[in-house]
Motif scaffolding. Structure first.
Motif, PDB file in Angstrom:
ATOM      1  N   GLY A 140      -6.194 -15.855  -3.850  1.00  0.00           N
ATOM      2  CA  GLY A 140      -5.622 -15.368  -2.594  1.00  0.00           C
ATOM      3  C   GLY A 140      -5.754 -13.856  -2.467  1.00  0.00           C
ATOM      4  N   GLY A 141      -5.476 -13.151  -3.558  1.00  0.00           N
ATOM      5  CA  GLY A 141      -5.579 -11.688  -3.540  1.00  0.00           C
ATOM      6  C   GLY A 141      -7.013 -11.227  -3.323  1.00  0.00           C
ATOM      7  N   LEU A 168       0.819 -13.538  -0.415  1.00  0.00           N
ATOM      8  CA  LEU A 168       0.486 -13.137  -1.785  1.00  0.00           C
ATOM      9  C   LEU A 168       1.732 -12.938  -2.634  1.00  0.00           C
ATOM     10  N   ASP A 169       1.573 -13.180  -3.932  1.00  0.00           N
ATOM     11  CA  ASP A 169       2.639 -12.830  -4.870  1.00  0.00           C
ATOM     12  C   ASP A 169       2.857 -11.321  -4.823  1.00  0.00           C
ATOM     13  N   ARG A 170       4.034 -10.911  -5.236  1.00  0.00           N
ATOM     14  CA  ARG A 170       4.402  -9.517  -5.098  1.00  0.00           C
ATOM     15  C   ARG A 170       3.393  -8.558  -5.748  1.00  0.00           C
ATOM     16  N   LEU A 174       1.387  -5.697  -3.694  1.00  0.00           N
ATOM     17  CA  LEU A 174       1.423  -4.260  -3.983  1.00  0.00           C
ATOM     18  C   LEU A 174       0.015  -3.722  -4.222  1.00  0.00           C
ATOM     19  N   ASP A 175      -0.842  -4.527  -4.860  1.00  0.00           N
ATOM     20  CA  ASP A 175      -2.253  -4.142  -5.049  1.00  0.00           C
ATOM     21  C   ASP A 175      -2.924  -3.864  -3.713  1.00  0.00           C
ATOM     22  N   ILE A 176      -2.651  -4.736  -2.748  1.00  0.00           N
ATOM     23  CA  ILE A 176      -3.277  -4.571  -1.437  1.00  0.00           C
ATOM     24  C   ILE A 176      -2.771  -3.291  -0.769  1.00  0.00           C
ATOM     25  N   THR A 198      10.296  -3.969   1.346  1.00  0.00           N
ATOM     26  CA  THR A 198      10.309  -3.471  -0.031  1.00  0.00           C
ATOM     27  C   THR A 198       8.894  -3.066  -0.473  1.00  0.00           C
ATOM     28  N   LEU A 199       7.870  -3.623   0.197  1.00  0.00           N
ATOM     29  CA  LEU A 199       6.491  -3.254  -0.133  1.00  0.00           C
ATOM     30  C   LEU A 199       6.148  -1.840   0.324  1.00  0.00           C
ATOM     31  N   MET A 200       6.969  -1.304   1.235  1.00  0.00           N
ATOM     32  CA  MET A 200       6.652  -0.010   1.849  1.00  0.00           C
ATOM     33  C   MET A 200       7.362   1.134   1.156  1.00  0.00           C
ATOM     34  N   GLN A 201       8.281   0.776   0.274  1.00  0.00           N
ATOM     35  CA  GLN A 201       9.036   1.818  -0.405  1.00  0.00           C
ATOM     36  C   GLN A 201       8.150   2.523  -1.423  1.00  0.00           C
ATOM     37  N   ASN A 202       8.557   3.682  -1.837  1.00  0.00           N
ATOM     38  CA  ASN A 202       7.844   4.478  -2.853  1.00  0.00           C
ATOM     39  C   ASN A 202       6.564   5.116  -2.348  1.00  0.00           C
ATOM     40  N   TYR A 203       6.256   4.988  -1.076  1.00  0.00           N
ATOM     41  CA  TYR A 203       5.053   5.649  -0.570  1.00  0.00           C
ATOM     42  C   TYR A 203       5.371   6.952   0.157  1.00  0.00           C
ATOM     43  N   GLY A 204       6.599   7.056   0.679  1.00  0.00           N
ATOM     44  CA  GLY A 204       6.965   8.259   1.419  1.00  0.00           C
ATOM     45  C   GLY A 204       6.324   8.335   2.791  1.00  0.00           C
TER      46      GLY A 204
END
Ligand code: ADP
Ligand code: ADP
Length: 217
Positions: A140-141, A168-170, A174-176, A198-204
């Motif tokens: 899938g990834g 996709l699995d988490r 995050l890889d994507i 939660t996928l958008m956090q840590n990017y600023g």
């Protein structure tokens, strides 16, 4: 690069998907569009790509009022946009290389140039060596990476993705996101819509949050 001026979208049937929305996205920015299913995220992306038109208000891309462009002009503008659709649109009867080079053939590249660029794009998304693989043999990834390769093969200045990590699995999701970051880092404007914030956090990066067609806190 992108400006929404008091945009409302009412679909045939009367459902109002966007309610008087205004915002600006700078050239080279990476930005997220967040909100639950039905919030209006896909509608925002379709308006940016000129796939659908606003009912009220204006959408500008590179100073062009999309509502004032002819179909030809819209087609030209779209050649500078890469889109990763939610529903993949992979051609399962063609291998990885053919999937990626097809968009270039459609806009008139000769086979040799199309293939050279396609191989570069495939390498860039980390699928180097899988050119001859059948899409159904990919995870899938990897299938999602294939979609990204196809979206960037014409080196668009704007890359938009609708729920690119929905199935996709988490870790793969995050890889994507990391993959999109690499395009942002070389100057591409990137817009990614997703319901999972939660996928958008840590990017600023900025997050445009929507709820029932309006900005939410
Ligand atoms: P999201 O991407 O946040 O899930 P959408 O922009 O796809 O939201 O949809 C917002 C609302 O508009 C939803 O309730 C959806 O059912 C409706 N909608 C989307 N596309 C259409 C369409 N082509 N015709 C009618 N209603 C639509
Ligand atoms: P999303 O959450 O991204 O909007 P959907 O599964 O809601 O995804 O929509 C998939 C497709 O169906 C989109 O192209 C959308 O425009 C269209 N669509 C969504 N809702 C409706 C609707 N009520 N009537 C017609 N088309 C719709």
């Amino acid at each position: 690069m992108i400006r929404f001026e008091s945009v409302s979208k009412i679909y045939p049937g009367g459902f109002q998907a966007l309610k008087n929305v205004s915002f600006t996205i700078e050239k080279g920015e990476m930005i997220f569009v967040a909100g639950h299913s039905g919030a209006g995220k896909s509608t925002i992306l379709k308006l940016v790509a000129g796939i659908t038109k606003p009912t009220r208000g204006k959408v500008f891309v590179n100073q062009n009022d999309l509502g004032a462009l002819s179909d030809n002009e819209l087609g030209y503008l779209r050649q500078h946009i890469g889109i990763v659709f939610q529903d993949h649109k992979i051609l399962f009867d063609r291998n990885v290389l053919e999937n990626v080079l097809l968009p270039l053939r459609i806009i008139g590249y000769d086979r040799k140039n199309a293939e050279r660029r396609a191989r570069m794009a495939i390498e860039k998304v980390g699928l180097g060596g899988r050119e001859n693989a059948e899409p159904q043999s990919l995870s899938g990834g990897e299938q999602q990476r294939l979609c990204v390769a196809r979206a960037v093969v014409h080196q668009p200045s704007l890359l938009i993705a609708d729920e690119p990590s929905a199935n996709l699995d988490r870790a793969y999701a995050l890889d994507i996101m990391e993959l999109f970051k690499t395009f942002h880092e070389v100057g591409t404007t990137v817009i990614v819509a997703a319901h999972d914030e939660t996928l958008m956090q840590n990017y600023g990066h900025r997050i445009l949050r929507f709820q029932e067609g309006r900005f939410s806190a």
